[in-house]
Design an enzyme around this catalytic site. Structure first.
Site, PDB file in Angstrom:
ATOM      1  N   TYR A 146      57.313-135.881  10.280  1.00  0.00           N
ATOM      2  CA  TYR A 146      58.318-134.872  10.656  1.00  0.00           C
ATOM      3  C   TYR A 146      59.701-135.510  10.789  1.00  0.00           C
ATOM      4  CZ  TYR A 146      60.378-130.983  13.343  1.00  0.00           C
ATOM      5  OH  TYR A 146      61.172-129.946  13.802  1.00  0.00           O
ATOM      6  N   LYS A 150      62.695-134.996   8.069  1.00  0.00           N
ATOM      7  CA  LYS A 150      63.947-134.320   8.437  1.00  0.00           C
ATOM      8  C   LYS A 150      65.147-135.242   8.220  1.00  0.00           C
ATOM      9  CE  LYS A 150      62.630-130.231  10.111  1.00  0.00           C
ATOM     10  NZ  LYS A 150      63.160-128.934   9.698  1.00  0.00           N
ATOM     11  N   PHE A 192      52.120-124.126  28.538  1.00  0.00           N
ATOM     12  CA  PHE A 192      52.130-123.910  29.995  1.00  0.00           C
ATOM     13  C   PHE A 192      52.025-122.417  30.328  1.00  0.00           C
ATOM     14  CE2 PHE A 192      54.542-128.037  31.446  1.00  0.00           C
ATOM     15  CZ  PHE A 192      53.452-128.796  31.044  1.00  0.00           C
ATOM     16  N   GLY A 208      54.259-136.868  33.416  1.00  0.00           N
ATOM     17  CA  GLY A 208      55.110-135.678  33.555  1.00  0.00           C
ATOM     18  C   GLY A 208      56.556-136.001  33.894  1.00  0.00           C
ATOM     19  N   GLN A 210      58.559-137.419  31.745  1.00  0.00           N
ATOM     20  CA  GLN A 210      59.386-137.291  30.528  1.00  0.00           C
ATOM     21  C   GLN A 210      60.170-135.977  30.608  1.00  0.00           C
ATOM     22  OE1 GLN A 210      56.122-136.709  30.630  1.00  0.00           O
ATOM     23  NE2 GLN A 210      55.290-135.692  28.850  1.00  0.00           N
ATOM     24  N   ARG A 212      62.862-132.910  28.780  1.00  0.00           N
ATOM     25  CA  ARG A 212      63.376-132.197  27.608  1.00  0.00           C
ATOM     26  C   ARG A 212      64.434-131.213  28.108  1.00  0.00           C
ATOM     27  NH1 ARG A 212      60.545-135.559  25.697  1.00  0.00           N
ATOM     28  NH2 ARG A 212      59.049-135.392  23.987  1.00  0.00           N
ATOM     29  N   ASP A 274      55.789-140.434  22.064  1.00  0.00           N
ATOM     30  CA  ASP A 274      56.371-139.240  22.696  1.00  0.00           C
ATOM     31  C   ASP A 274      57.728-139.636  23.311  1.00  0.00           C
ATOM     32  OD1 ASP A 274      54.884-136.468  23.698  1.00  0.00           O
ATOM     33  OD2 ASP A 274      56.537-137.059  25.002  1.00  0.00           O
ATOM     34  N   PRO A 275      58.830-139.034  22.866  1.00  0.00           N
ATOM     35  CA  PRO A 275      60.134-139.447  23.408  1.00  0.00           C
ATOM     36  C   PRO A 275      60.206-139.258  24.927  1.00  0.00           C
ATOM     37  CG  PRO A 275      60.430-138.109  21.446  1.00  0.00           C
ATOM     38  CD  PRO A 275      58.971-138.030  21.805  1.00  0.00           C
ATOM     39  N   ARG A 278      65.284-136.399  26.391  1.00  0.00           N
ATOM     40  CA  ARG A 278      66.058-135.804  25.301  1.00  0.00           C
ATOM     41  C   ARG A 278      67.041-134.798  25.887  1.00  0.00           C
ATOM     42  NH1 ARG A 278      62.316-133.189  21.539  1.00  0.00           N
ATOM     43  NH2 ARG A 278      61.812-135.172  20.604  1.00  0.00           N
TER      44      ARG A 278
HETATM   45  P1  NAD Z   1      57.597-122.257  13.021  1.00  0.00           P
HETATM   46  O1  NAD Z   1      56.444-123.131  12.718  1.00  0.00           O
HETATM   47  O2  NAD Z   1      57.367-121.043  13.856  1.00  0.00           O
HETATM   48  O3  NAD Z   1      58.323-121.776  11.685  1.00  0.00           O
HETATM   49  C1  NAD Z   1      58.306-122.510  10.496  1.00  0.00           C
HETATM   50  C2  NAD Z   1      58.055-121.530   9.363  1.00  0.00           C
HETATM   51  O4  NAD Z   1      58.065-122.245   8.111  1.00  0.00           O
HETATM   52  C3  NAD Z   1      56.687-120.853   9.461  1.00  0.00           C
HETATM   53  O5  NAD Z   1      56.822-119.464   9.260  1.00  0.00           O
HETATM   54  C4  NAD Z   1      55.863-121.504   8.343  1.00  0.00           C
HETATM   55  O6  NAD Z   1      54.835-120.684   7.848  1.00  0.00           O
HETATM   56  C5  NAD Z   1      56.955-121.808   7.329  1.00  0.00           C
HETATM   57  N1  NAD Z   1      56.598-122.888   6.397  1.00  0.00           N
HETATM   58  C6  NAD Z   1      56.051-124.101   6.695  1.00  0.00           C
HETATM   59  N2  NAD Z   1      55.863-124.817   5.580  1.00  0.00           N
HETATM   60  C7  NAD Z   1      56.316-124.029   4.549  1.00  0.00           C
HETATM   61  C8  NAD Z   1      56.375-124.212   3.143  1.00  0.00           C
HETATM   62  N3  NAD Z   1      55.940-125.350   2.552  1.00  0.00           N
HETATM   63  N4  NAD Z   1      56.874-123.205   2.385  1.00  0.00           N
HETATM   64  C9  NAD Z   1      57.303-122.047   2.949  1.00  0.00           C
HETATM   65  N5  NAD Z   1      57.260-121.825   4.289  1.00  0.00           N
HETATM   66  C10 NAD Z   1      56.767-122.808   5.060  1.00  0.00           C
HETATM   67  O7  NAD Z   1      58.715-123.187  13.690  1.00  0.00           O
HETATM   68  P2  NAD Z   1      60.146-122.828  14.304  1.00  0.00           P
HETATM   69  O8  NAD Z   1      60.149-123.286  15.707  1.00  0.00           O
HETATM   70  O9  NAD Z   1      60.518-121.442  13.984  1.00  0.00           O
HETATM   71  O10 NAD Z   1      61.063-123.849  13.486  1.00  0.00           O
HETATM   72  C11 NAD Z   1      61.885-123.424  12.410  1.00  0.00           C
HETATM   73  C12 NAD Z   1      62.692-124.608  11.911  1.00  0.00           C
HETATM   74  O11 NAD Z   1      63.513-125.129  12.953  1.00  0.00           O
HETATM   75  C13 NAD Z   1      61.834-125.767  11.412  1.00  0.00           C
HETATM   76  O12 NAD Z   1      62.441-126.325  10.263  1.00  0.00           O
HETATM   77  C14 NAD Z   1      61.875-126.745  12.561  1.00  0.00           C
HETATM   78  O13 NAD Z   1      61.700-128.072  12.124  1.00  0.00           O
HETATM   79  C15 NAD Z   1      63.259-126.510  13.128  1.00  0.00           C
HETATM   80  N6  NAD Z   1      63.320-126.882  14.545  1.00  0.00           N
HETATM   81  C16 NAD Z   1      62.761-126.111  15.519  1.00  0.00           C
HETATM   82  C17 NAD Z   1      62.806-126.511  16.845  1.00  0.00           C
HETATM   83  C18 NAD Z   1      62.229-125.678  17.955  1.00  0.00           C
HETATM   84  O14 NAD Z   1      62.273-126.115  19.115  1.00  0.00           O
HETATM   85  N7  NAD Z   1      61.727-124.499  17.722  1.00  0.00           N
HETATM   86  C19 NAD Z   1      63.424-127.724  17.179  1.00  0.00           C
HETATM   87  C20 NAD Z   1      63.965-128.506  16.162  1.00  0.00           C
HETATM   88  C21 NAD Z   1      63.929-128.071  14.848  1.00  0.00           C
HETATM   89  N1  UDP Z   2      53.606-131.690  26.693  1.00  0.00           N
HETATM   90  C1  UDP Z   2      52.840-131.610  27.852  1.00  0.00           C
HETATM   91  N2  UDP Z   2      51.812-130.724  27.864  1.00  0.00           N
HETATM   92  C2  UDP Z   2      51.525-129.892  26.825  1.00  0.00           C
HETATM   93  C3  UDP Z   2      52.322-129.971  25.655  1.00  0.00           C
HETATM   94  C4  UDP Z   2      53.358-130.893  25.609  1.00  0.00           C
HETATM   95  O1  UDP Z   2      53.072-132.332  28.841  1.00  0.00           O
HETATM   96  O2  UDP Z   2      50.571-129.103  26.940  1.00  0.00           O
HETATM   97  C5  UDP Z   2      54.754-132.626  26.682  1.00  0.00           C
HETATM   98  C6  UDP Z   2      54.837-133.521  25.456  1.00  0.00           C
HETATM   99  O3  UDP Z   2      54.065-134.687  25.648  1.00  0.00           O
HETATM  100  C7  UDP Z   2      56.330-133.810  25.383  1.00  0.00           C
HETATM  101  C8  UDP Z   2      56.966-132.534  25.943  1.00  0.00           C
HETATM  102  O4  UDP Z   2      55.935-131.859  26.651  1.00  0.00           O
HETATM  103  O5  UDP Z   2      56.665-134.880  26.227  1.00  0.00           O
HETATM  104  C9  UDP Z   2      57.522-131.611  24.866  1.00  0.00           C
HETATM  105  O6  UDP Z   2      56.507-131.412  23.902  1.00  0.00           O
HETATM  106  P1  UDP Z   2      56.660-130.406  22.680  1.00  0.00           P
HETATM  107  O7  UDP Z   2      55.458-130.589  21.819  1.00  0.00           O
HETATM  108  O8  UDP Z   2      56.946-129.038  23.183  1.00  0.00           O
HETATM  109  O9  UDP Z   2      57.989-130.875  21.910  1.00  0.00           O
HETATM  110  P2  UDP Z   2      58.548-132.296  21.430  1.00  0.00           P
HETATM  111  O10 UDP Z   2      57.677-133.408  21.940  1.00  0.00           O
HETATM  112  O11 UDP Z   2      58.557-132.216  19.962  1.00  0.00           O
HETATM  113  O12 UDP Z   2      59.885-132.347  22.060  1.00  0.00           O
END
Ligand code: NAD
Ligand code: UDP
Length: 312
Positions: A146, A150, A192, A208, A210, A212, A274-275, A278
């Site tokens: 991932y 990205k 949660f 716990g 960490q 975000r 796990d960061p 953030r």
């Molecule tokens: P999500 O998983 O709900 O949405 C992603 C969508 O992309 C889904 O509908 C999935 O079916 C579609 N998809 C996946 N692979 C595909 C492919 N090969 N072809 C066509 N469609 C495909 O996630 P989200 O939270 O809505 O995230 C949307 C975007 O924002 C992503 O690119 C994600 O990396 C980015 N993003 C989200 C967050 C967050 O906290 N939600 C944080 C950072 C970045």
């Molecule tokens: N996390 C947790 N319990 C859960 C799911 C996630 O304590 O049931 C923690 C996870 O280890 C991370 C933080 O929550 O430290 C955020 O996790 P998430 O998967 O939502 O996002 P990301 O790690 O990508 O920021």
């Protein structure tokens, strides 16, 4: 206002479906492209009767041709359990998806916005994270498919801009939550809330401590649309997220209080890489986009809890 034709890849996902609602609400024509890997038709079914909405099943790793004014490239699984399920596919989605969409943007001269992520900073050594920080990413760990996918997508965006004058916008999204998160997608807010509502144990990974910073979906989309509409020369990358930082213990306690749940907290092993912390520095977003988040975590959690009550 000028009515635009807008393509949203990943449009049936959590953020994408809200973006479809928003852009249709602004009077634009929206084409939603998705392969339904983590997204669901359910998220956009309410739009199917709208003549200005089109839903297309397609995988962004394959070329796609269409005439539009703008492309929001959101296609990519976003939760760790989903992007780790098929790591190679995750890399292909980020990299080949970016190449296909940038090639399209080049041909049709569309503006294109990339949904990048705070994960490009990895487990950051600079806090809060500023856009000029290069990050601290493990290239061979369980999150690499991932994070590195990205990062190379950002590289491709910048290269297409420099070599081919493609009109790009790069948005680094920090943890975002809200209605339509998938109940089983494993992210901390949805986990949660679902656990609290079902009276199940709430699973904190590690001790716990960490942290975000959680942004409500409406705020995030406001930043996204402002970025797309920003002055031509402003390409980003720009951080969009809420700078209010919470530990996972604080988040669990809030969810217990707001749901009135009797769930108890249990501690499970911390996943690899796990960061620890953030938090976005949003100085640039404030200056360039006049944007800052407005929704407090408690208020956003109440709306999200109401949503999950209606679906589980
Ligand atoms: P999500 O998983 O709900 O949405 C992603 C969508 O992309 C889904 O509908 C999935 O079916 C579609 N998809 C996946 N692979 C595909 C492919 N090969 N072809 C066509 N469609 C495909 O996630 P989200 O939270 O809505 O995230 C949307 C975007 O924002 C992503 O690119 C994600 O990396 C980015 N993003 C989200 C967050 C967050 O906290 N939600 C944080 C950072 C970045
Ligand atoms: N996390 C947790 N319990 C859960 C799911 C996630 O304590 O049931 C923690 C996870 O280890 C991370 C933080 O929550 O430290 C955020 O996790 P998430 O998967 O939502 O996002 P990301 O790690 O990508 O920021």
């Amino acid at each position: 206002m000028l009515k635009k034709k807008i393509l949203i890849t990943g449009g049936a996902g959590f953020l994408g479906s809200h973006l479809c609602d928003r852009l249709l609400g602004e009077g634009h024509e929206v084409i939603c492209l998705d392969n339904y890997f983590t997204g669901q038709k359910q998220n956009v079914v309410h739009l199917l009767g709208n003549p200005y909405f089109e839903l297309i099943r397609h995988d962004v790793t394959m070329p796609f041709f269409i005439e539009v004014d703008e492309i929001y490239n959101l296609a990519c699984p976003a939760s760790p359990i989903h992007y780790q399920y098929n790591a190679i596919k995750t890399v292909k989605t980020s990299v080949m998806g970016a190449i296909n969409m940038l090639g399209l943007a080049k041909r049709i001269k569309a503006r294109i916005l990339q949904a990048s992520t705070s994960e490009v900073y990895g487990d950051p050594e600079v806090h809060p994270q500023v856009e000029s920080y290069w990050g601290h990413v493990n290239p061979i760990g369980i999150r690499s498919c991932y994070d590195e996918g990205k990062r190379i997508a950002e590289t491709l965006f910048v290269n297409y801009h420099q070599q081919n004058n493609v009109r790009i916008k790069i948005m680094r999204i920090f943890n975002t939550y809200g209605p339509r998160m998938h109940p089983h997608d494993g992210r901390v807010v949805s986990n949660f809330i679902v656990q609290a509502l079902k009276g199940e144990d709430m699973t904190i990974y590690g001790d716990g401590s960490q942290s975000r910073s959680f942004c409500y979906v409406d705020d995030l989309l406001d930043g996204m649309v402002r970025l797309m509409n920003s002055r031509e020369e402003f390409t980003g990358p720009v951080n969009i997220g809420n700078p209010n930082e919470f530990t996972m213990i604080e988040l669990a306690e809030k969810v217990i209080r707001l749901t009135g749940s009797k769930s108890k907290i249990i501690f499970l092993p911390l996943p690899e890489d796990d960061p620890a912390h953030r938090q976005p520095d949003i100085t640039l977003a404030k200056k360039e986009l006049g944007w800052e988040p407005k929704v407090m975590l408690d208020d956003g959690l109440v709306k999200t809890i109401d949503y999950f009550k209606s679906v589980i």
